[in-house]
Design an enzyme around this catalytic site. Structure first.
Site, PDB file in Angstrom:
ATOM      1  N   ASN A 182      17.471 -29.965  38.458  1.00  0.00           N
ATOM      2  CA  ASN A 182      17.227 -29.107  37.288  1.00  0.00           C
ATOM      3  C   ASN A 182      17.238 -30.009  36.066  1.00  0.00           C
ATOM      4  O   ASN A 182      18.294 -30.467  35.637  1.00  0.00           O
ATOM      5  CB  ASN A 182      18.333 -28.043  37.224  1.00  0.00           C
ATOM      6  CG  ASN A 182      18.322 -27.269  35.918  1.00  0.00           C
ATOM      7  OD1 ASN A 182      17.353 -27.308  35.175  1.00  0.00           O
ATOM      8  ND2 ASN A 182      19.421 -26.572  35.632  1.00  0.00           N
ATOM      9  N   LYS A 194      16.500 -29.290  33.026  1.00  0.00           N
ATOM     10  CA  LYS A 194      16.855 -28.609  31.771  1.00  0.00           C
ATOM     11  C   LYS A 194      15.834 -28.983  30.678  1.00  0.00           C
ATOM     12  O   LYS A 194      14.674 -29.212  30.998  1.00  0.00           O
ATOM     13  CB  LYS A 194      18.297 -28.930  31.376  1.00  0.00           C
ATOM     14  CG  LYS A 194      19.253 -28.700  32.558  1.00  0.00           C
ATOM     15  CD  LYS A 194      20.699 -28.732  32.193  1.00  0.00           C
ATOM     16  CE  LYS A 194      21.528 -28.472  33.457  1.00  0.00           C
ATOM     17  NZ  LYS A 194      22.945 -28.378  33.187  1.00  0.00           N
ATOM     18  N   HIS A 210      20.817 -19.180  35.304  1.00  0.00           N
ATOM     19  CA  HIS A 210      21.648 -20.362  35.072  1.00  0.00           C
ATOM     20  C   HIS A 210      22.687 -20.019  33.999  1.00  0.00           C
ATOM     21  O   HIS A 210      22.392 -19.274  33.061  1.00  0.00           O
ATOM     22  CB  HIS A 210      20.773 -21.539  34.629  1.00  0.00           C
ATOM     23  CG  HIS A 210      21.533 -22.822  34.608  1.00  0.00           C
ATOM     24  ND1 HIS A 210      22.366 -23.155  33.564  1.00  0.00           N
ATOM     25  CD2 HIS A 210      21.632 -23.815  35.508  1.00  0.00           C
ATOM     26  CE1 HIS A 210      22.942 -24.319  33.834  1.00  0.00           C
ATOM     27  NE2 HIS A 210      22.515 -24.739  35.005  1.00  0.00           N
ATOM     28  N   GLU A 265      23.698 -21.562  31.517  1.00  0.00           N
ATOM     29  CA  GLU A 265      23.279 -21.857  30.136  1.00  0.00           C
ATOM     30  C   GLU A 265      22.422 -20.713  29.583  1.00  0.00           C
ATOM     31  O   GLU A 265      22.473 -20.423  28.395  1.00  0.00           O
ATOM     32  CB  GLU A 265      22.523 -23.197  30.094  1.00  0.00           C
ATOM     33  CG  GLU A 265      23.501 -24.359  30.264  1.00  0.00           C
ATOM     34  CD  GLU A 265      22.912 -25.596  30.909  1.00  0.00           C
ATOM     35  OE1 GLU A 265      21.683 -25.701  31.030  1.00  0.00           O
ATOM     36  OE2 GLU A 265      23.715 -26.469  31.318  1.00  0.00           O
ATOM     37  N   GLU A 284      27.706 -22.412  40.778  1.00  0.00           N
ATOM     38  CA  GLU A 284      27.873 -23.431  39.743  1.00  0.00           C
ATOM     39  C   GLU A 284      29.039 -23.062  38.840  1.00  0.00           C
ATOM     40  O   GLU A 284      28.870 -22.290  37.884  1.00  0.00           O
ATOM     41  CB  GLU A 284      26.595 -23.527  38.893  1.00  0.00           C
ATOM     42  CG  GLU A 284      25.376 -23.952  39.677  1.00  0.00           C
ATOM     43  CD  GLU A 284      24.395 -24.704  38.791  1.00  0.00           C
ATOM     44  OE1 GLU A 284      24.022 -25.821  39.152  1.00  0.00           O
ATOM     45  OE2 GLU A 284      24.030 -24.184  37.722  1.00  0.00           O
ATOM     46  N   GLY A 302      27.759 -30.467  33.722  1.00  0.00           N
ATOM     47  CA  GLY A 302      27.562 -31.449  32.655  1.00  0.00           C
ATOM     48  C   GLY A 302      28.851 -32.066  32.147  1.00  0.00           C
ATOM     49  O   GLY A 302      28.860 -32.724  31.110  1.00  0.00           O
ATOM     50  N   SER A 357      28.050 -31.316  38.194  1.00  0.00           N
ATOM     51  CA  SER A 357      28.419 -32.731  38.279  1.00  0.00           C
ATOM     52  C   SER A 357      28.275 -33.328  39.677  1.00  0.00           C
ATOM     53  O   SER A 357      29.087 -34.159  40.095  1.00  0.00           O
ATOM     54  CB  SER A 357      29.832 -32.955  37.726  1.00  0.00           C
ATOM     55  OG  SER A 357      29.883 -32.585  36.354  1.00  0.00           O
TER      56      SER A 357
HETATM   57  P1  PGA Z   1      25.019 -31.068  36.090  1.00  0.00           P
HETATM   58  O1  PGA Z   1      24.239 -29.668  35.948  1.00  0.00           O
HETATM   59  O2  PGA Z   1      24.647 -31.631  37.446  1.00  0.00           O
HETATM   60  O3  PGA Z   1      24.506 -31.914  34.960  1.00  0.00           O
HETATM   61  O4  PGA Z   1      26.467 -30.785  36.002  1.00  0.00           O
HETATM   62  C1  PGA Z   1      24.059 -28.824  37.040  1.00  0.00           C
HETATM   63  C2  PGA Z   1      23.292 -27.599  36.617  1.00  0.00           C
HETATM   64  O5  PGA Z   1      23.513 -27.114  35.503  1.00  0.00           O
HETATM   65  O6  PGA Z   1      22.438 -27.079  37.369  1.00  0.00           O
END
Ligand code: PGA
Length: 255
Positions: A10, A12, A97, A99, A169, A175, A215
């Site tokens: 992903n 983003k 997601h 976010e 998640e 992140g 992560s």
């Molecule tokens: P990350 O994000 O691997 O940077 O922690 C995962 C995601 O949001 O799908």
């Protein structure tokens, strides 16, 4: 049961179309042979889908998008329809997601409408669920998972759940560099599998792919993917670099 791992990147809001094209060209070379052992997908921003789609043609690596509209085409300024994605050979689409839930106010109801639109159109949704740190510390993780599961997947038939991926998640792991431990992730994956069983029965529950996201990197992909109910990964930051992402997949396949 033997299931192929499903690892999706992903990206983003990162990479211009040119940067995405460069990265995917390198990735295709690095992943030769691996696409038969795992399902591998990249989810670039909308503006890069067309170029990335051309590069991925006949490579066995799949294309995903990060969002879609819950509406049929029409007067919805700024939105992207399922049909627009299908036209670019997009196969998967991330919905819900954290976010989008956090910054754009997406509710379980909207996430559910998007999942239905994806399925009805022939796209495979990756439906994200996960608790915040505050919810985990308050001991509410399983309640949150249960309520997001029921809300986001409401009305999805047994046939369609097999075309749906669930991504667990934990918001606190996204992140932050701080992944859930394999045991913490397994606990929630197992619980999610139980919820699937209750709704769809054992046989279907075992076939549904449940990805872990938060992560995931080359140094922890093997142990996370080694857990019995973790069937793949949704990878953010570590999917942005071709070598790093290829290494992450290589390690995951050693599970
Ligand atoms: P990350 O994000 O691997 O940077 O922690 C995962 C995601 O949001 O799908």
């Amino acid at each position: 049961m033997l299931k192929k791992l499903f690892i999706a990147g992903n990206w983003k809001m990162n990479k211009t179309a040119s940067e995405a094209a460069d990265m995917v060209s390198s990735l295709v070379d690095l992943l030769v042979g691996m696409e038969s052992k795992a399902i591998i997908a990249v989810c670039p921003p909308f503006t890069a889908l067309d170029r990335v789609s051309c590069i991925l043609e006949n490579t066995g690596i799949e294309l995903g998008a990060q969002n879609l509209s819950d509406k049929e085409p029409g007067a919805y300024t700024g939105e992207i329809s399922a049909g627009m994605l299908l036209d670019l050979n997009v196969k998967y689409v991330i919905v819900g997601h954290s976010e989008r839930r956090q910054y754009y106010g997406e509710t379980d109801q909207l996430v559910n409408a998007k999942a239905h639109m994806a399925l009805k159109s022939g796209l495979k949704p990756i439906v994200c669920i996960g608790e915040t740190l505050q919810e985990r510390e308050a001991g509410k993780t399983m309640d949150v998972i249960k309520s997001q599961f029921s809300g986001s997947l409401a009305g999805i038939s047994a046939e369609n759940i097999l075309n749906t991926t669930i991504a667990y998640e934990p918001v606190w792991a996204i992140g932050t560099g701080k992944n859930a431990t394999p045991e913490q992730a397994q606990e929630v994956h197992k619980f999610t599998r139980t919820l699937l069983k209750a709704s769809y029965g054992q046989e279907i529950a075992e076939k549904v792919i449940i990805q872990y996201g938060g992560s995931v990197k080359a140094s922890n992909s093997r142990e996370l993917m080694g857990m019995p109910d973790i069937d793949g990964a949704l990878v953010g930051g570590a999917s942005l670099d071709a070598h790093g992402f290829a290494e992450l997949i290589t390690n995951a396949l050693k599970k």
